[in-house]
Design a protein around this motif. Sequence first.
Motif, PDB file in Angstrom:
ATOM      1  N   GLY A  18       0.335  -1.356   0.237  1.00  0.00           N
ATOM      2  CA  GLY A  18       0.294   0.428   0.409  1.00  0.00           C
ATOM      3  C   GLY A  18       0.692   0.920   0.209  1.00  0.00           C
ATOM      4  O   GLY A  18       1.033   1.895  -0.523  1.00  0.00           O
ATOM      5  N   ARG A  19       2.315   0.748   0.877  1.00  0.00           N
ATOM      6  CA  ARG A  19       2.964   2.325   0.658  1.00  0.00           C
ATOM      7  C   ARG A  19       3.835   2.588  -0.978  1.00  0.00           C
ATOM      8  O   ARG A  19       3.886   3.523  -0.845  1.00  0.00           O
ATOM      9  CB  ARG A  19       3.820   2.033   1.899  1.00  0.00           C
ATOM     10  N   ALA A  20       3.388   1.380  -1.291  1.00  0.00           N
ATOM     11  CA  ALA A  20       4.326   2.241  -2.648  1.00  0.00           C
ATOM     12  C   ALA A  20       3.167   2.525  -3.432  1.00  0.00           C
ATOM     13  O   ALA A  20       4.057   3.075  -4.403  1.00  0.00           O
ATOM     14  CB  ALA A  20       5.465   0.412  -3.080  1.00  0.00           C
ATOM     15  N   LEU A  25       1.579   6.661  -6.346  1.00  0.00           N
ATOM     16  CA  LEU A  25      -0.070   7.730  -6.889  1.00  0.00           C
ATOM     17  C   LEU A  25       0.841   9.218  -6.938  1.00  0.00           C
ATOM     18  O   LEU A  25       0.660   9.713  -7.355  1.00  0.00           O
ATOM     19  CB  LEU A  25      -0.965   7.247  -6.218  1.00  0.00           C
ATOM     20  N   GLU A  26       1.460   9.311  -6.208  1.00  0.00           N
ATOM     21  CA  GLU A  26       2.207  10.619  -5.635  1.00  0.00           C
ATOM     22  C   GLU A  26       3.352  11.354  -6.861  1.00  0.00           C
ATOM     23  O   GLU A  26       3.438  12.542  -7.318  1.00  0.00           O
ATOM     24  CB  GLU A  26       2.537  10.944  -4.206  1.00  0.00           C
ATOM     25  N   GLY A  27       4.170   9.849  -7.257  1.00  0.00           N
ATOM     26  CA  GLY A  27       5.231  10.789  -8.415  1.00  0.00           C
ATOM     27  C   GLY A  27       4.583  10.935  -9.633  1.00  0.00           C
ATOM     28  O   GLY A  27       5.455  11.298 -10.461  1.00  0.00           O
ATOM     29  N   GLY A  29       2.132  12.039  -9.305  1.00  0.00           N
ATOM     30  CA  GLY A  29       1.627  13.602  -9.665  1.00  0.00           C
ATOM     31  C   GLY A  29      -0.496  13.506  -9.452  1.00  0.00           C
ATOM     32  O   GLY A  29      -0.814  14.830  -8.986  1.00  0.00           O
ATOM     33  N   PHE A  30      -0.686  12.244  -8.584  1.00  0.00           N
ATOM     34  CA  PHE A  30      -2.007  12.598  -7.697  1.00  0.00           C
ATOM     35  C   PHE A  30      -2.247  13.063  -6.376  1.00  0.00           C
ATOM     36  O   PHE A  30      -1.386  12.187  -5.883  1.00  0.00           O
ATOM     37  CB  PHE A  30      -2.531  11.108  -7.828  1.00  0.00           C
ATOM     38  N   SER A  31      -2.928  13.631  -6.437  1.00  0.00           N
ATOM     39  CA  SER A  31      -3.080  14.934  -4.906  1.00  0.00           C
ATOM     40  C   SER A  31      -3.641  14.051  -4.366  1.00  0.00           C
ATOM     41  O   SER A  31      -5.175  13.663  -4.900  1.00  0.00           O
ATOM     42  CB  SER A  31      -2.656  16.055  -5.032  1.00  0.00           C
ATOM     43  N   GLY A  32      -3.996  14.574  -3.205  1.00  0.00           N
ATOM     44  CA  GLY A  32      -5.555  14.060  -2.474  1.00  0.00           C
ATOM     45  C   GLY A  32      -6.079  12.975  -1.738  1.00  0.00           C
ATOM     46  O   GLY A  32      -6.395  12.353  -1.184  1.00  0.00           O
ATOM     47  N   VAL A  33      -4.339  12.087  -1.893  1.00  0.00           N
ATOM     48  CA  VAL A  33      -4.766  10.617  -1.784  1.00  0.00           C
ATOM     49  C   VAL A  33      -3.974  10.488  -0.461  1.00  0.00           C
ATOM     50  O   VAL A  33      -2.503  10.857  -0.078  1.00  0.00           O
ATOM     51  CB  VAL A  33      -4.141   8.894  -2.565  1.00  0.00           C
ATOM     52  N   ASN A  34      -5.291  10.274   0.535  1.00  0.00           N
ATOM     53  CA  ASN A  34      -4.278  10.363   2.465  1.00  0.00           C
ATOM     54  C   ASN A  34      -3.565   8.980   2.634  1.00  0.00           C
ATOM     55  O   ASN A  34      -2.406   8.805   3.817  1.00  0.00           O
ATOM     56  CB  ASN A  34      -4.999  10.152   3.208  1.00  0.00           C
TER      57      ASN A  34
END
Length: 78
Positions: A18-20, A25-27, A29-34
Amino acid sequence: MKVRVHVSLKPGVLDPQGRAIHHSLEGLGFSGVNDVRAGRLFELDVADSTSDEALDDMCRKLLANMVIENYRIEKVAA
């Protein structure tokens, strides 16, 4: 009868997969995923006569690791 078994890690158990996924997702460019928690989904086609106890037994003995995972059984309407 169609049955879905959802298996997920218990709260508090570290989830490197899940961490990977979260990091990827952040890499991308998706933001807002906590947070991301990865799990598994099993789809079974069982006899209509299969009891809830038998399904529970399948999960406890094979499909889920009861030390670190929870499971949820969902009967799918035809």
